[in-house]
Scaffold this motif. Structure first.
Motif, short mmCIF file in Angstrom:
data_model
loop_
_atom_site.label_atom_id
_atom_site.label_comp_id
_atom_site.label_asym_id
_atom_site.label_seq_id
_atom_site.Cartn_x
_atom_site.Cartn_y
_atom_site.Cartn_z
N ASP A 129 56.88 -8.20 69.18
CA ASP A 129 56.10 -7.66 70.28
C ASP A 129 56.14 -6.13 70.34
N LYS A 130 57.15 -5.50 69.76
CA LYS A 130 57.28 -4.04 69.80
C LYS A 130 57.42 -3.50 68.38
N LEU A 131 56.59 -2.53 68.04
CA LEU A 131 56.77 -1.81 66.77
C LEU A 131 57.57 -0.56 67.12
N ARG A 132 58.82 -0.55 66.71
CA ARG A 132 59.71 0.54 67.12
C ARG A 132 60.58 0.96 65.94
N ILE A 133 60.73 2.29 65.79
CA ILE A 133 61.66 2.86 64.81
C ILE A 133 62.72 3.59 65.62
N VAL A 134 63.98 3.24 65.38
CA VAL A 134 65.08 3.83 66.15
C VAL A 134 65.87 4.77 65.26
N PHE A 135 66.10 5.98 65.79
CA PHE A 135 66.94 6.96 65.11
C PHE A 135 68.26 7.04 65.86
N GLY A 136 69.34 6.92 65.11
CA GLY A 136 70.66 6.97 65.72
C GLY A 136 71.25 8.36 65.71
N ARG A 137 72.50 8.42 66.14
CA ARG A 137 73.20 9.70 66.23
C ARG A 137 73.63 10.22 64.86
N GLU A 138 73.75 9.32 63.91
CA GLU A 138 74.18 9.73 62.57
C GLU A 138 72.99 10.27 61.78
N PRO A 139 73.24 11.22 60.89
CA PRO A 139 72.14 11.85 60.16
C PRO A 139 71.51 10.97 59.08
N VAL A 140 72.13 9.85 58.75
CA VAL A 140 71.58 8.96 57.72
C VAL A 140 71.16 7.65 58.40
N SER A 141 69.94 7.22 58.12
CA SER A 141 69.44 5.95 58.65
C SER A 141 68.81 5.16 57.52
N ARG A 142 68.30 4.01 57.84
CA ARG A 142 67.67 3.17 56.81
C ARG A 142 66.26 3.67 56.50
N PRO A 143 65.86 3.62 55.23
CA PRO A 143 64.50 4.03 54.87
C PRO A 143 63.46 3.07 55.46
N PHE A 144 62.28 3.58 55.68
CA PHE A 144 61.19 2.73 56.18
C PHE A 144 59.86 3.31 55.71
N LYS A 145 58.83 2.50 55.89
CA LYS A 145 57.47 2.91 55.55
C LYS A 145 56.58 2.54 56.74
N LEU A 146 55.93 3.55 57.31
CA LEU A 146 55.02 3.36 58.43
C LEU A 146 53.60 3.43 57.88
N ILE A 147 52.82 2.38 58.08
CA ILE A 147 51.47 2.30 57.50
C ILE A 147 50.44 2.35 58.63
N LEU A 148 49.50 3.28 58.51
CA LEU A 148 48.37 3.38 59.43
C LEU A 148 47.12 2.91 58.69
N ARG A 149 46.34 2.04 59.33
CA ARG A 149 45.17 1.48 58.67
C ARG A 149 43.99 1.44 59.64
N VAL A 150 42.84 1.92 59.16
CA VAL A 150 41.57 1.81 59.87
C VAL A 150 40.56 1.29 58.87
N GLY A 151 40.11 0.07 59.08
CA GLY A 151 39.17 -0.55 58.13
C GLY A 151 39.81 -0.65 56.75
N ASP A 152 39.15 -0.09 55.75
CA ASP A 152 39.66 -0.11 54.37
C ASP A 152 40.55 1.08 54.05
N ASP A 153 40.61 2.06 54.95
CA ASP A 153 41.42 3.26 54.71
C ASP A 153 42.84 3.03 55.18
N GLN A 154 43.78 3.52 54.39
CA GLN A 154 45.19 3.33 54.70
C GLN A 154 45.98 4.56 54.29
N VAL A 155 46.92 4.96 55.16
CA VAL A 155 47.82 6.08 54.88
C VAL A 155 49.21 5.64 55.26
N ALA A 156 50.20 6.04 54.47
CA ALA A 156 51.58 5.64 54.74
C ALA A 156 52.47 6.86 54.92
N VAL A 157 53.46 6.72 55.80
CA VAL A 157 54.51 7.72 55.98
C VAL A 157 55.79 7.08 55.46
N ASN A 158 56.35 7.65 54.40
CA ASN A 158 57.59 7.15 53.82
C ASN A 158 58.77 7.98 54.30
#
Length: 166
Positions: A127-156
């Protein structure tokens, strides 16, 4: 006076109008129309370019949210809602909107129909799309994908603070 009339009779004087002909004006107008059309086509951003601009903005804001989590020594989150996104901070086991920092205010997507997905090793609730940043400087990698129709851009995100838009 007779001398002047003889000269005029031998070589008739032609007056050249100093304006442009209708054909010359039409040619100039056609050329200007073609140039204006080419410029306006290049000036209008495509859907992909606007989506990439949104991703660049989000990338910079994610980096700022990560740094805020470290500085505040509290978890900070990026959350996607219907037509936009917001930033939250964890206060006494309750997520609250960040109100004291204008740069991390909630925003709308350029396109209301933008679809967002997050690929991460962490489980994300449906139900929630959430990315959490903690107090430590290292976190888990992720990929955020934005899509409109056939166009897609990702933030790695690599987990150590580098965010790259593809």
């Amino acid at each position: 006076m007779t001398y002047q009339t003889r000269t005029l009779a031998r070589s008739p004087i032609r007056f050249r109008n100093s304006g442009f002909t209708l054909l010359e004006l039409l040619v100039v107008l056609v050329i200007m129309g073609i140039m204006l059309g080419a410029v306006s086509l290049n000036a209008v951003q495509s859907v992909h370019q606007k989506l990439q601009t949104d991703a660049q903005r989000i990338s910079l804001l994610l980096q700022l949210a990560r740094e805020e989590a470290i500085v505040r020594n509290r978890q900070t989150a990026f959350e996607v809602f219907d037509q936009g996104y917001q930033f939250l901070v964890l206060n006494e086991n309750k997520w609250e909107k960040i109100t004291d920092l204008d740069t991390l205010r909630g925003r709308q997507f350029t396109f209301p129909e933008t679809q967002v997905s997050i690929l991460s090793q962490d489980a994300v609730s449906a139900d929630k799309l959430r990315i959490v940043f903690g107090r430590e400087p290292v976190s888990r990698p992720f990929k955020l994908i934005l899509r409109v129709g056939d166009d897609q851009v990702a933030v790695n995100a690599d987990g150590v603070g580098h965010f790259v838009v593809e």
